[in-house]
Design a protein around this motif. Sequence first.
Motif, short mmCIF file in Angstrom:
data_model
loop_
_atom_site.label_atom_id
_atom_site.label_comp_id
_atom_site.label_asym_id
_atom_site.label_seq_id
_atom_site.Cartn_x
_atom_site.Cartn_y
_atom_site.Cartn_z
N ILE A 199 0.98 -1.17 -0.12
CA ILE A 199 -0.01 -0.05 -0.01
C ILE A 199 0.84 1.28 0.10
O ILE A 199 1.81 1.55 0.79
CB ILE A 199 -0.98 0.07 1.14
CG1 ILE A 199 -1.62 -1.30 1.47
CG2 ILE A 199 -1.84 1.34 1.23
CD1 ILE A 199 -2.45 -1.51 2.45
N THR A 200 0.84 2.01 -1.04
CA THR A 200 1.31 3.43 -1.05
C THR A 200 0.38 4.43 -1.38
O THR A 200 -0.69 4.16 -1.84
CB THR A 200 2.50 3.45 -2.22
OG1 THR A 200 1.78 3.19 -3.52
CG2 THR A 200 3.33 2.03 -2.11
N SER A 201 0.94 5.69 -1.47
CA SER A 201 -0.02 6.76 -2.01
C SER A 201 -0.58 6.67 -3.29
O SER A 201 -1.35 7.46 -3.77
CB SER A 201 0.54 8.27 -1.51
OG SER A 201 1.66 8.33 -2.45
N ALA A 202 0.20 5.89 -3.96
CA ALA A 202 0.04 5.83 -5.55
C ALA A 202 -1.16 4.85 -5.76
O ALA A 202 -1.81 4.66 -6.78
CB ALA A 202 1.09 5.21 -6.24
N TYR A 241 11.98 7.87 -2.44
CA TYR A 241 10.55 7.25 -2.51
C TYR A 241 9.64 8.15 -2.95
O TYR A 241 8.68 7.62 -3.50
CB TYR A 241 10.21 7.10 -0.83
CG TYR A 241 10.60 5.91 -0.20
CD1 TYR A 241 10.25 4.58 -0.40
CD2 TYR A 241 11.85 6.14 0.85
CE1 TYR A 241 10.63 3.53 0.62
CE2 TYR A 241 12.45 5.13 1.65
CZ TYR A 241 11.57 3.80 1.23
OH TYR A 241 12.15 2.78 2.13
N GLY A 242 10.22 9.45 -3.54
CA GLY A 242 9.34 10.19 -4.18
C GLY A 242 8.05 10.55 -3.41
O GLY A 242 8.31 10.92 -2.27
N ASP A 243 6.79 10.47 -4.10
CA ASP A 243 5.62 10.78 -3.60
C ASP A 243 4.86 9.57 -2.90
O ASP A 243 3.71 9.78 -2.99
CB ASP A 243 4.71 11.58 -4.65
CG ASP A 243 4.53 11.05 -5.79
OD1 ASP A 243 5.14 9.90 -5.99
OD2 ASP A 243 3.73 11.58 -6.38
N LEU A 244 5.51 8.51 -2.84
CA LEU A 244 4.90 7.16 -2.38
C LEU A 244 4.61 7.01 -1.05
O LEU A 244 3.50 6.41 -0.56
CB LEU A 244 5.90 6.13 -3.01
CG LEU A 244 6.18 5.67 -4.13
CD1 LEU A 244 6.83 4.75 -4.52
CD2 LEU A 244 4.91 5.86 -5.06
N LEU A 245 4.86 8.00 -0.10
CA LEU A 245 4.99 8.00 1.31
C LEU A 245 3.61 8.80 1.53
O LEU A 245 3.10 9.74 0.89
CB LEU A 245 5.94 8.49 2.14
CG LEU A 245 7.48 7.71 2.01
CD1 LEU A 245 8.49 8.40 2.73
CD2 LEU A 245 7.15 6.28 2.15
#
Length: 385
Positions: A199-202, A241-245
């Motif tokens: 589960i990631t923000s994407a 991690y970019g914007d995945l968190l």
Amino acid sequence: MQNGTQVVLLQNTQADGSLWHLRLMAQNALKVANVLVNRRLHRPPRYCPILLAFVTNRCNLRCKMCGVCELTSPTEHTPELTTEEWKGVVRSAVKLRTTLMLMSGGEPLLRPDLFEIIRYARDQGIAFHLCTNGTLIDKEKALNLAETGVNTVSVSIESPVKEIHERLRGPGTFECAIQGVQLLREHAPNVNIGINYLITSANFRNMAAMIPFAESLGADQLKYAPIHTNLLHKRKRIGDYGDLLFGEEDLDELDHEMSLLMKAAAQNRLLTTSPMFLSKISSFYSRPPKFRCYAGYAACAVDPFGVVAPCVDMDGALSVRQLPLEAIWRSPEFQVQRREVHRCNSSCWDTTNAELSIRLRVRSLILDLALTWKDIGFYYGKGGS
């Protein structure tokens, strides 16, 4: 007469399956009791029920959320354990009465001796679970996995939507992973298949939709886990991690999506992550749950170079190249690391030690008996050969 005979055969098969479940639960009851007592008394358990074998840090992919490729050997020139050294680990596991061996990486299918190691473990009576990204599974590998007698294979698929999965794992990986599952279903029908969903923000808005998709692929299990920045990913830089968190602004929507997932999971036949584990995922990013951890008591991890630790978030002190695994398990050095487990404050909510630990609570052992029954069927049942 023929229909009557078929009914009798079905009833006999079901009865044999129930007896097998009961025998396996009884055999493991003593080990579980030993783990629970010795965890409370801060003593080395007699048994190591679960062995986590990380056979390589090499991988054919460079997934955005993964930090395994950043892990290094103890020294620059330390080779991975050889086939014979992994067989030695298996023999030690037999002495520790290990019943389940989980193999992961990196990508384990990069090792040409993978099938030999699995077959050796199965010949010793150890149930075997393989974790893979699925992209390297072809007909030959599916047939080889069936021939080894592997019990379960889990494939990582991050969304039912191709673009979202490939944002995380790279171009072309969606079709390859799907094909890997299909080839296993076709050529290894006795192997239980799981799907792992990080589960990631994407991809968190696709969690519930993954259930019917996994079912359409013929999966037996679907496991969810929240993205971590420690554990196997402890060497990965936060900026990578970019914007995945998840940020604070995402948590209300994550909580809503998690509620939809739990409702969908409760209405589906797929074996999935426990309701207790799922219920804490949204709060994990604001108030990490605290639990009595059984790392080093119910399980231990062996890395590709033979270093043994209670948990992948810890650096081990001893290697199976120095001492056999059963000697390390009972050593003063490993007991020091168990004491570190007691004091651990790491932010952790993973499907290995965290879920295993909450499932080992006395309350859970009683109330989740039906789920335990299903888990036994998944991890210990069938087998490809």
